[in-house]
Design a protein around this motif. Structure first.
Motif, PDB file in Angstrom:
ATOM      1  N   ALA A 190       0.824  -1.206   0.000  1.00  0.00           N
ATOM      2  CA  ALA A 190       0.000   0.000   0.000  1.00  0.00           C
ATOM      3  C   ALA A 190       0.859   1.258   0.000  1.00  0.00           C
ATOM      4  N   VAL A 191       1.925   1.239   0.765  1.00  0.00           N
ATOM      5  CA  VAL A 191       2.825   2.397   0.820  1.00  0.00           C
ATOM      6  C   VAL A 191       3.528   2.597  -0.527  1.00  0.00           C
ATOM      7  N   SER A 193       2.604   1.742  -3.487  1.00  0.00           N
ATOM      8  CA  SER A 193       1.694   2.171  -4.551  1.00  0.00           C
ATOM      9  C   SER A 193       0.968   3.464  -4.206  1.00  0.00           C
ATOM     10  N   GLN A 194       1.353   4.078  -3.071  1.00  0.00           N
ATOM     11  CA  GLN A 194       0.724   5.312  -2.587  1.00  0.00           C
ATOM     12  C   GLN A 194      -0.775   5.118  -2.384  1.00  0.00           C
ATOM     13  N   GLY A 195      -1.127   3.935  -1.903  1.00  0.00           N
ATOM     14  CA  GLY A 195      -2.538   3.618  -1.631  1.00  0.00           C
ATOM     15  C   GLY A 195      -2.933   4.067  -0.233  1.00  0.00           C
ATOM     16  N   THR A 196      -3.178   5.352  -0.072  1.00  0.00           N
ATOM     17  CA  THR A 196      -3.506   5.913   1.242  1.00  0.00           C
ATOM     18  C   THR A 196      -4.748   5.272   1.832  1.00  0.00           C
ATOM     19  N   GLU A 197      -5.785   5.109   1.027  1.00  0.00           N
ATOM     20  CA  GLU A 197      -7.030   4.525   1.521  1.00  0.00           C
ATOM     21  C   GLU A 197      -6.837   3.069   1.910  1.00  0.00           C
ATOM     22  N   GLU A 198      -6.054   2.334   1.129  1.00  0.00           N
ATOM     23  CA  GLU A 198      -5.792   0.931   1.446  1.00  0.00           C
ATOM     24  C   GLU A 198      -5.060   0.805   2.772  1.00  0.00           C
ATOM     25  N   LEU A 199      -4.058   1.676   2.989  1.00  0.00           N
ATOM     26  CA  LEU A 199      -3.293   1.627   4.234  1.00  0.00           C
ATOM     27  C   LEU A 199      -4.173   1.995   5.420  1.00  0.00           C
ATOM     28  N   ARG A 200      -5.013   2.997   5.261  1.00  0.00           N
ATOM     29  CA  ARG A 200      -5.931   3.374   6.339  1.00  0.00           C
ATOM     30  C   ARG A 200      -6.869   2.213   6.682  1.00  0.00           C
ATOM     31  N   TRP A 201      -7.360   1.543   5.649  1.00  0.00           N
ATOM     32  CA  TRP A 201      -8.246   0.402   5.877  1.00  0.00           C
ATOM     33  C   TRP A 201      -7.519  -0.694   6.654  1.00  0.00           C
TER      34      TRP A 201
END
Length: 215
Positions: A190-191, A193-201
């Motif tokens: 997630a980090v 790929s800059q997946g902020t929403e995925e990391l928050r989830w």
């Protein structure tokens, strides 16, 4: 007059909902095409439409689930790993892994034997006629765990859990169990790929230890 967009100039493509036909080799060798948005009701696709389009990474597909769909046909043309946002009655996030075929000569028998590598072909067969089958897709997850990188398996699991359209309780438990055991890989993916929403989830839904965050 707008210049013709073709070949390496084409990076992102959105096809209209009214489109009914795409000719043979329509996007031949558009090697820099990365993102594609289309509608499942475009049913008439010529052969080899995406030949040479080895850069396609993301597809957003609007699906009318009451009608025939071109989804299976499109995925068969794209053999590299591709991430699909499925927009049907609800949204789903799907990953179809890479596969490739290798022809091996059986000299004594004077025949060529085709061997398929990767589990992507199985995923591309998760259909009944032209209708995508979520249960069959989820049933194949053990193959991804064995044949694909850990981060890809984790990304697939996160996508299914965040957008659980068609997800059974049994499959949900399987994905959750995998992420509990591979939390670090999921967070790293997630980090990266800059997946902020995925990391928050992940932080909200999956138990983790403080030392895992430091790693």
């Amino acid at each position: 007059v707008l210049p013709q967009v073709k070949g390496s100039c084409l990076e992102e493509l959105r096809l209209p909902s009214a489109l009914t036909q795409v000719g043979a080799y329509g996007f031949y060798n558009c090697e820099n095409l990365r993102q594609l948005e289309l509608y499942s009701a475009t049913l008439d696709w010529g052969p080899g439409v995406f030949t040479g389009c080895s850069g396609i990474e993301e597809i957003k597909l609007h699906v009318d689930e009451s009608r025939r769909s071109c989804m299976k046909e499109i995925l068969a043309e794209i053999r590299q790993t591709v991430r699909v946002t499925y927009e049907g009655a609800r949204r789903a996030r799907l990953i179809f892994p890479e596969f490739f075929e290798e022809a091996v000569e059986n000299t004594p028998a004077r025949i060529l034997v085709t061997n398929t590598h990767g589990c992507g072909q199985m995923y591309r067969n998760a259909f009944v006629r032209t209708q995508f089958q979520f249960a069959e897709y989820d049933r194949l997850f053990p193959h991804v765990q064995v044949q694909e990188p850990e981060k890809l398996a984790a990304e697939l699991a996160v996508g299914r859990l965040r957008f659980p359209y068609g997800l059974s309780e049994k499959s949900r438990d399987g994905y959750m169990e995998y992420l509990r055991e591979h939390w670090t890989a999921a967070a790293c993916q997630a980090v990266e790929s800059q997946g902020t929403e995925e990391l928050r989830w992940l932080l909200e839904e999956i138990p983790y230890k403080e030392e895992e965050l430091k790693d």
